[in-house]
Design an enzyme around this catalytic site. Sequence first.
Site, mmCIF file in Angstrom:
data_model
loop_
_atom_site.group_PDB
_atom_site.id
_atom_site.type_symbol
_atom_site.label_atom_id
_atom_site.label_comp_id
_atom_site.label_asym_id
_atom_site.label_seq_id
_atom_site.Cartn_x
_atom_site.Cartn_y
_atom_site.Cartn_z
ATOM 1 N N LYS A 166 0.844 -1.203 0.000
ATOM 2 C CA LYS A 166 0.000 0.000 0.000
ATOM 3 C C LYS A 166 0.878 1.251 0.000
ATOM 4 O O LYS A 166 2.073 1.176 0.282
ATOM 5 C CB LYS A 166 -0.937 -0.024 1.211
ATOM 6 N N TYR A 190 15.488 30.960 1.917
ATOM 7 C CA TYR A 190 14.345 31.704 2.471
ATOM 8 C C TYR A 190 14.515 32.005 3.952
ATOM 9 O O TYR A 190 14.911 31.127 4.730
ATOM 10 C CB TYR A 190 13.051 30.905 2.287
HETATM 11 C C1 LIG Z 1 -3.846 -4.209 8.341
HETATM 12 C C2 LIG Z 1 -2.368 -4.137 8.205
HETATM 13 N N1 LIG Z 1 -1.665 -5.279 8.138
HETATM 14 C C3 LIG Z 1 -0.312 -5.277 8.013
HETATM 15 C C4 LIG Z 1 0.390 -4.094 7.950
HETATM 16 C C5 LIG Z 1 1.905 -4.122 7.823
HETATM 17 O O1 LIG Z 1 2.520 -3.582 8.959
HETATM 18 P P1 LIG Z 1 4.092 -3.402 9.034
HETATM 19 O O2 LIG Z 1 4.462 -2.427 7.988
HETATM 20 O O3 LIG Z 1 4.350 -2.864 10.399
HETATM 21 O O4 LIG Z 1 4.683 -4.742 8.801
HETATM 22 C C6 LIG Z 1 -0.297 -2.893 8.018
HETATM 23 C C7 LIG Z 1 0.440 -1.629 7.972
HETATM 24 O O5 LIG Z 1 0.073 -0.591 8.361
HETATM 25 C C8 LIG Z 1 -1.717 -2.911 8.144
HETATM 26 O O6 LIG Z 1 -2.426 -1.774 8.213
#
Ligand SMILES: Cc1ncc(COP(=O)(O)O)c(C=O)c1O
Length: 381
Positions: free
Chosen positions: A39, A266
């Site tokens: 993601k 700046y």
């Molecule tokens: C539902 C969910 N699962 C797994 C993960 C992965 O977590 P990490 O990056 O700490 O391994 C996330 C990350 O935010 C998440 O929201």
Amino acid sequence: MSVNSIRLTKTYIHLDRLTQNMRLLQEHVGTRPLWPCIKANAYGHGAEIVSRHLMSLGYHTFGVADVEEGMALVQAGVQATYIVLSETLPDHSEALVTHGFEPTISTPTMAESLSRETAKAGKQISVHIKVDTGMGRVGIHPNEVKPFLEHCQSLGGLRVRGLMSHFPRADEADKSFSLEQIERFKKVVKETKGYGIEMYHLANSAAIFDLPDSYFNAVRPGISIYGLRPSWEMTNPRVGELEPILEWKTRIVFLKEVPAGRGLSYGHAFHTKRPSLIATIPVGYGDGLNRNLSNNFDLLVQGVRCPQVGRITMDMTLIDVTALRGIVELGDEVEIIGRQGAEEVTADELAGKLGTINYEIVTCISHRVPRVPCAADDTGR
Ligand SMILES: Cc1ncc(COP(=O)(O)O)c(C=O)c1O
């Protein structure tokens, strides 16, 4: 010539290190599937590059935040199973069903909307029920799982393939809360036996290293696949074997001698204290270089730590390269995150200065910075 090849500020994504990190994680969980979280543009590393490489390694189920992220990858030709980790609304049902994405759901509204959509499309959809065992963000209470599951199974078109939860504190030294969550999740697993749920999943990166009891049927690593540690409180020493896969570089586009007492950039938030050699680099907060780092971090030039000076601007930033007078040249490479010789600047170092976490540093590298895939010791130039 492509836009990417003429851009002076780029990230290089070391795919060989991604392979190594996956191997390390796989060693922990044995034959269980890893479902990498890609993601937010693969935590800033480039979702397409990362997912393609993961597919070539045999991984084909990925966590995305929302429908749009999954659709972008499908349009790019990455045909995988996408689990949509953030909450969706009925507005998304048509796209979820059409693309065969697997949403994580925790409301009857969403379950019913998906069911209606499957009837229209003449298709089925696989869903994962999200249980709140302690994250306190989304998900149903463990006591409500059975009735919700029965409701979902009574609706046409829905296959409850998975049941999941998430850890808020697995990266802390004190694991007591996470261990309680595992117990709550185990209770739900027991109660839902016989309902045909194929995949129970809970573990994130921190849990993969520190909480082997949390593996269940699949794990969802995010930050660790990119070679970054979830925190400095981790107890498993093997977390030190992770290799950061992202390098962020730019090049010197301007050099000037400046007398003592001159205000720079700046607000003149920096004044030279001595005659100084100042370099300009074409990177700024428009690229995701946080402005709050101004006057407070080092970059590497010719293997030497050089202090950044003056306010970081949208597109340009200054470095004091006086220590390299007579050696430094226009066009020299500058390491923002990465290694040069014996020196290294890490996402953790920048995060520490900003009072944030490495996750945010890499995720905020903006879309205008090309992500260049490269193999061992190849920086793609
Ligand atoms: C539902 C969910 N699962 C797994 C993960 C992965 O977590 P990490 O990056 O700490 O391994 C996330 C990350 O935010 C998440 O929201």
